[in-house]
Scaffold this active site. Structure first.
Site, PDB file in Angstrom:
ATOM      1  CE  LYS A  22      30.400  47.129 -29.919  1.00 16.70           C
ATOM      2  NZ  LYS A  22      29.110  45.926 -30.082  1.00 16.70           N
ATOM      3  CG  ASN A  23      29.468  43.863 -27.005  1.00 16.82           C
ATOM      4  OD1 ASN A  23      28.845  44.859 -27.561  1.00 16.82           O
ATOM      5  ND2 ASN A  23      30.246  42.831 -27.749  1.00 16.82           N
ATOM      6  CB  CYS A 117      23.529  40.963 -38.995  1.00 20.21           C
ATOM      7  SG  CYS A 117      24.946  41.328 -38.261  1.00 20.21           S
ATOM      8  NE  ARG A 122      24.611  39.100 -34.288  1.00 20.33           N
ATOM      9  CZ  ARG A 122      25.185  40.220 -34.002  1.00 20.33           C
ATOM     10  NH1 ARG A 122      25.472  41.115 -34.877  1.00 20.33           N
ATOM     11  NH2 ARG A 122      25.489  40.281 -32.815  1.00 20.33           N
ATOM     12  CG  ASP A 308      32.979  40.193 -30.790  1.00 17.20           C
ATOM     13  OD1 ASP A 308      32.370  39.852 -31.674  1.00 17.20           O
ATOM     14  OD2 ASP A 308      32.334  40.673 -29.762  1.00 17.20           O
ATOM     15  NE  ARG A 400      27.416  49.101 -35.017  1.00 20.66           N
ATOM     16  CZ  ARG A 400      27.447  47.927 -34.949  1.00 20.66           C
ATOM     17  NH1 ARG A 400      27.870  47.196 -36.256  1.00 20.66           N
ATOM     18  NH2 ARG A 400      27.061  47.338 -33.969  1.00 20.66           N
TER      19      ARG A 400
HETATM   20  N1  EPU Z   1      22.040  32.459 -31.695  1.00 24.05           N
HETATM   21  C1  EPU Z   1      20.784  31.708 -31.735  1.00 24.05           C
HETATM   22  N2  EPU Z   1      19.531  32.267 -31.220  1.00 24.05           N
HETATM   23  C2  EPU Z   1      19.359  33.318 -30.612  1.00 24.05           C
HETATM   24  C3  EPU Z   1      20.527  33.976 -30.280  1.00 24.05           C
HETATM   25  C4  EPU Z   1      21.711  33.747 -30.733  1.00 24.05           C
HETATM   26  O1  EPU Z   1      20.682  30.750 -32.437  1.00 24.05           O
HETATM   27  O2  EPU Z   1      18.288  33.711 -29.888  1.00 24.05           O
HETATM   28  C5  EPU Z   1      23.021  32.145 -32.034  1.00 24.05           C
HETATM   29  C6  EPU Z   1      23.765  33.249 -32.976  1.00 24.05           C
HETATM   30  O3  EPU Z   1      23.241  33.098 -34.360  1.00 24.05           O
HETATM   31  C7  EPU Z   1      25.168  32.964 -32.873  1.00 24.05           C
HETATM   32  C8  EPU Z   1      25.281  32.420 -31.332  1.00 24.05           C
HETATM   33  O4  EPU Z   1      23.923  31.710 -31.018  1.00 24.05           O
HETATM   34  O5  EPU Z   1      25.511  32.005 -33.784  1.00 24.05           O
HETATM   35  C9  EPU Z   1      25.740  33.339 -30.394  1.00 24.05           C
HETATM   36  O6  EPU Z   1      25.181  34.502 -30.638  1.00 24.05           O
HETATM   37  P1  EPU Z   1      24.878  35.527 -29.240  1.00 24.05           P
HETATM   38  O7  EPU Z   1      23.291  35.517 -28.995  1.00 24.05           O
HETATM   39  O8  EPU Z   1      25.703  35.212 -28.272  1.00 24.05           O
HETATM   40  O9  EPU Z   1      25.257  37.095 -29.933  1.00 24.05           O
HETATM   41  P2  EPU Z   1      24.656  38.358 -29.495  1.00 24.05           P
HETATM   42  O10 EPU Z   1      24.446  38.202 -28.087  1.00 24.05           O
HETATM   43  O11 EPU Z   1      23.770  38.861 -30.488  1.00 24.05           O
HETATM   44  C10 EPU Z   1      27.051  39.394 -28.567  1.00 24.05           C
HETATM   45  C11 EPU Z   1      27.814  40.580 -28.903  1.00 24.05           C
HETATM   46  C12 EPU Z   1      28.637  40.337 -30.307  1.00 24.05           C
HETATM   47  C13 EPU Z   1      29.608  39.170 -30.028  1.00 24.05           C
HETATM   48  C14 EPU Z   1      28.451  37.796 -29.682  1.00 24.05           C
HETATM   49  C15 EPU Z   1      29.455  36.536 -29.593  1.00 24.05           C
HETATM   50  C16 EPU Z   1      26.808  42.339 -27.714  1.00 24.05           C
HETATM   51  C17 EPU Z   1      26.076  43.594 -28.151  1.00 24.05           C
HETATM   52  N3  EPU Z   1      26.902  41.670 -28.898  1.00 24.05           N
HETATM   53  O12 EPU Z   1      26.094  39.313 -29.613  1.00 24.05           O
HETATM   54  O13 EPU Z   1      29.381  41.510 -30.601  1.00 24.05           O
HETATM   55  O14 EPU Z   1      30.143  38.853 -31.393  1.00 24.05           O
HETATM   56  O15 EPU Z   1      27.826  38.474 -28.619  1.00 24.05           O
HETATM   57  O16 EPU Z   1      30.357  36.604 -28.722  1.00 24.05           O
HETATM   58  O17 EPU Z   1      27.028  42.118 -26.845  1.00 24.05           O
HETATM   59  C18 EPU Z   1      30.542  43.151 -31.491  1.00 24.05           C
HETATM   60  O18 EPU Z   1      30.835  43.599 -30.537  1.00 24.05           O
HETATM   61  O19 EPU Z   1      31.246  43.150 -32.713  1.00 24.05           O
HETATM   62  C19 EPU Z   1      29.629  42.043 -31.731  1.00 24.05           C
HETATM   63  C20 EPU Z   1      29.151  41.382 -32.829  1.00 24.05           C
END
Ligand code: EPU
Length: 421
Positions: A22-23, A117, A122, A308, A400
């Site tokens: 998915k991701n 969220c 996030r 995850d 999802r």
């Molecule tokens: N963070 C920040 N600033 C940002 C972005 C992130 O502080 O601008 C922080 C977040 O709050 C978190 C950490 O950095 O503490 C990591 O977040 P990340 O940005 O890596 O998460 P994401 O890209 O929003 C993806 C996956 C998530 C998965 C996370 C961590 C996708 C679509 N989603 O989210 O997947 O948990 O990486 O590996 O790729 C799921 O599939 O259930 C899911 C939530």
């Protein structure tokens, strides 16, 4: 609203085919905004989030359809609209992945800020900072982040935040930089296999990206990208969930279309718990027939243990012989499953970003509430081994990210059915 009814106690045996990630699929679908001509994607899972991304791309003038074989054909038909509105972004945070492609290709991206969220705060500040460093002007308009840039210019930028690298942030900035002028270097880039898959897809379209899978990604801008045919990697989180399903039921599953090299952290923990995980010709076999040892788990960015799979692993460790400690270093509040598992007889105590898991002899069925995607998977896993009947409410969360999980589980012996109220 659908719910799952699970009668626990059956040992799972048989073969499960793992779907596409998915991701990886979601940002790659978004990346097709950058491309001229048609993109054909194989192994795109049929999930609610994927259909949601199709709706968003449709609004952005991108035709996105599956053929009879399931392959997804994507083609940009109209480049006028650059707005990802709140109604769509608030339903699926991965909508943020259109930001980089829109800005690079259409010079403008208006993307609603996703808001709250269930798994915690996030923010997307790192995504926006990255775009600004590439030369975009930003403004907050009515809850939307509005970014504009006549021309993006390559730059050196650092994408690490308080909780490490950002997965979709790295993908977003990398996508934007493919069409920027000159070289971009992303330091503290996310190393997740899904980010590597996005980079491989972009390179297949003509981008020049190097270093994907390491914390330093270099992107040399090109003037255009062309659509291509590409196969999405298998979903390591779905695979890990089925590994735990085998482990928690003392069963034996063969996982087909599973890349063990993406899963070494989870395999390491499972082996320490006493689970056999072996590479075989078609994929991986997972078996368990003994008592579960305790283990400590700390979630970290890849190649560390994935957040995850934290909830699902907690369900397993509820039945280990002693105390385990689970610490969440990515989303310190991602523990909504704790209270639900306790309703099933688990002994879990949360202390800040840590949960102390005191192993119990058995879990008992109960009505429980799914709160987010992975927490729901944990409740289903607990239900597979709980004595009696478990009713997992609000399974739209699970839809999802898991394609037909109840059908895949039932096919290997679980007593689980979907009930539509
Ligand atoms: N963070 C920040 N600033 C940002 C972005 C992130 O502080 O601008 C922080 C977040 O709050 C978190 C950490 O950095 O503490 C990591 O977040 P990340 O940005 O890596 O998460 P994401 O890209 O929003 C993806 C996956 C998530 C998965 C996370 C961590 C996708 C679509 N989603 O989210 O997947 O948990 O990486 O590996 O790729 C799921 O599939 O259930 C899911 C939530």
């Amino acid at each position: 609203m659908d719910y799952f009814e699970i009668n626990g106690g059956n040992r799972l045996r048989g073969e499960v085919t793992i779907g596409g990630a998915k991701n990886a699929a979601l940002p790659i679908m978004a990346a097709s905004i950058l491309c001229e001509g048609e993109t054909v994607l194989h192994n795109v899972p049929d999930l609610h989030d994927v259909r949601q991304m199709q709706v968003l791309l449709g609004k952005l003038g991108v035709r996105c359809e599956r053929d009879a074989s399931g392959a997804m054909h994507i083609r940009v038909e109209d480049e006028m609209n650059c707005h990802a509105p709140y109604e769509l972004v608030s339903k699926m945070r991965a909508s943020i992945c259109v930001m980089g492609p829109l800005l690079a290709k259409r010079k403008r991206a208006q993307v609603s800020l996703p808001g709250g969220c269930a798994i915690g705060d996030r923010p997307v500040n790192l995504h926006v900072q990255g775009m600004e460093t590439l030369g975009a002007d930003s403004d907050l308009v009515n809850g939307d982040m509005l970014l504009k840039a006549k021309k993006l210019r390559g730059a050196e930028l650092f994408l690490g935040g308080a909780f490490g690298s950002t997965v979709t942030g790295t993908a977003n900035v990398m996508m934007a930089a493919t069409l920027a002028e000159g070289r971009t270097v992303i330091e503290s880039a996310a190393c997740e296999p899904e980010v590597v898959d996005v980079a491989e897809f972009l390179n297949a379209c003509g981008a020049q990206i190097a270093g994907q899978g390491t914390p330093r990604i270099t992107i040399d801008g090109v003037t255009s990208l062309s659509g291509t045919e590409y196969t999405i990697i298998p979903d390591r989180i779905e695979a890990g969930t089925f590994m735990i399903a085998a482990a928690i039921t003392n069963g034996e599953l063969e996982l087909v279309n599973c890349r063990l090299e993406h899963m070494l952290a989870i395999v390491d923990r499972l082996r320490r718990v006493g689970i056999n995980v072996e590479r075989v010709e078609k994929g991986v076999t997972v078996s368990s027939a003994r008592r579960l040892e305790t283990v400590d788990v700390t979630t970290q960015p890849y190649p560390g243990f994935p957040t995850d799979l934290q909830a699902q692993t907690m369900a397993l460790l509820c039945l280990a012989d002693g105390n385990s400690i689970i610490t969440e270093k990515i989303y310190p509040d991602r523990f909504l499953h704790v209270a639900e598992l306790n309703r099933m007889g688990a002994h879990l105590r949360k202390e800040g970003p840590t949960v102390i898991v005191q192993g119990v002899k058995k879990l008992v069925g109960a009505p429980v509430m799914a709160s987010d995607l992975r927490a729901s998977a944990a409740l289903v896993l607990a239900g597979l081994i709980a004595k009696g009947t478990t009713r997992v409410n609000r399974v739209y969360h699970i839809d999802r990210g898991y394609e037909g999980i109840e059908q895949k589980l039932a096919a290997v012996g679980a007593d689980v059915s979907r009930v539509t109220e």
